[in-house]
Design an enzyme around this catalytic site. Structure first.
Site, short mmCIF file in Angstrom:
data_model
loop_
_atom_site.label_atom_id
_atom_site.label_comp_id
_atom_site.label_asym_id
_atom_site.label_seq_id
_atom_site.Cartn_x
_atom_site.Cartn_y
_atom_site.Cartn_z
N GLN A 1 0.92 -1.31 -0.05
CA GLN A 1 0.00 0.05 0.04
C GLN A 1 1.08 1.26 0.07
O GLN A 1 2.14 1.42 0.43
CB GLN A 1 -1.05 -0.07 1.26
CG GLN A 1 -1.94 -1.07 1.19
CD GLN A 1 -2.88 -1.34 2.05
OE1 GLN A 1 -2.86 -0.45 3.06
NE2 GLN A 1 -3.69 -2.44 2.39
N GLY A 2 0.26 2.28 -0.48
CA GLY A 2 1.18 3.59 -0.68
C GLY A 2 2.00 3.57 -1.76
O GLY A 2 2.75 4.58 -1.84
N GLY B 1 0.74 3.49 -4.93
CA GLY B 1 -0.01 3.94 -6.17
C GLY B 1 -0.58 2.73 -6.86
O GLY B 1 -1.10 3.00 -8.15
N LEU C 1 -10.20 7.88 -4.34
CA LEU C 1 -9.75 7.14 -5.27
C LEU C 1 -10.76 6.95 -6.50
O LEU C 1 -10.49 7.25 -7.75
CB LEU C 1 -9.00 5.81 -4.91
CG LEU C 1 -8.61 4.80 -5.95
CD1 LEU C 1 -7.32 5.54 -6.58
CD2 LEU C 1 -8.27 3.53 -5.24
N TYR C 2 -12.01 6.40 -5.88
CA TYR C 2 -12.71 6.19 -6.90
C TYR C 2 -13.55 7.45 -7.60
O TYR C 2 -13.60 7.59 -8.82
CB TYR C 2 -14.25 5.37 -6.23
CG TYR C 2 -13.71 4.02 -5.82
CD1 TYR C 2 -12.87 3.39 -6.45
CD2 TYR C 2 -14.04 3.58 -4.69
CE1 TYR C 2 -12.31 1.93 -6.06
CE2 TYR C 2 -13.73 2.37 -4.00
CZ TYR C 2 -12.87 1.74 -4.99
OH TYR C 2 -12.32 0.57 -4.34
#
Length: 148
Positions: A84-85, A87, A123-124
């Site tokens: 995670q983190g 991208g 994000l979405y």
């Protein structure tokens, strides 16, 4: 150059993807990959994919046709806590969208997430998913209109 791809989950790699963990915070928001694989076995309208990044197994996705709501959904997306983190979520969403359009020729893709999952909401929305106003199992429902 980094390579990111979706791979079929099969008898050679299923255990790698089942053992992934989204981290303590992420575990509050997504079902386990093992549960998702079992669900896709019994509810055959779901497709599961492993996410590979630079040759490493880094995440999991599940998408398909939600028969109950009669629509195409990105049902699960998780990145293992160790990756995670970086991208990866942002990089893999276009691949998933493209694969869904190619596979189903769908014009709309739905997904849901908890309103408290601020990272996922952001994000979405960065991919033009918009809130539909619908709440499904205490989660906000989003939709992306795909131009084919």
């Amino acid at each position: 150059m980094s390579t990111l791809k979706l791979v079929t989950i099969d008898k050679k790699n299923w255990d790698i993807f089942c053992s992934m963990y989204p981290g303590d915070e992420g575990a509050n928001f997504v079902s386990s990959n093992a549960y998702s694989l079992v669900q896709s076995y019994f509810e055959e309208s779901w497709i599961t994919k492993g996410i590979m990044y630079d040759g490493e197994s880094v995440g999991f996705a599940m998408y398909g046709f939600d028969k109950e709501n009669e629509r195409y959904e990105l049902c699960r997306l998780m990145v293992d806590y160790r990756y995670q983190g970086k991208g990866i979520g942002k990089k893999v969403i276009p691949l998933i969208i493209s694969e869904m359009v190619d596979c189903f020729n769908c014009q709309k893709i739905f997904l849901s997430t908890g309103s408290e999952n601020k990272k996922a909401v952001s994000l979405y929305e960065s991919f033009n998913f918009f809130k539909t106003g619908e709440i499904q199992e205490n989660e906000l429902v989003f939709c992306l209109e795909v131009s084919i």
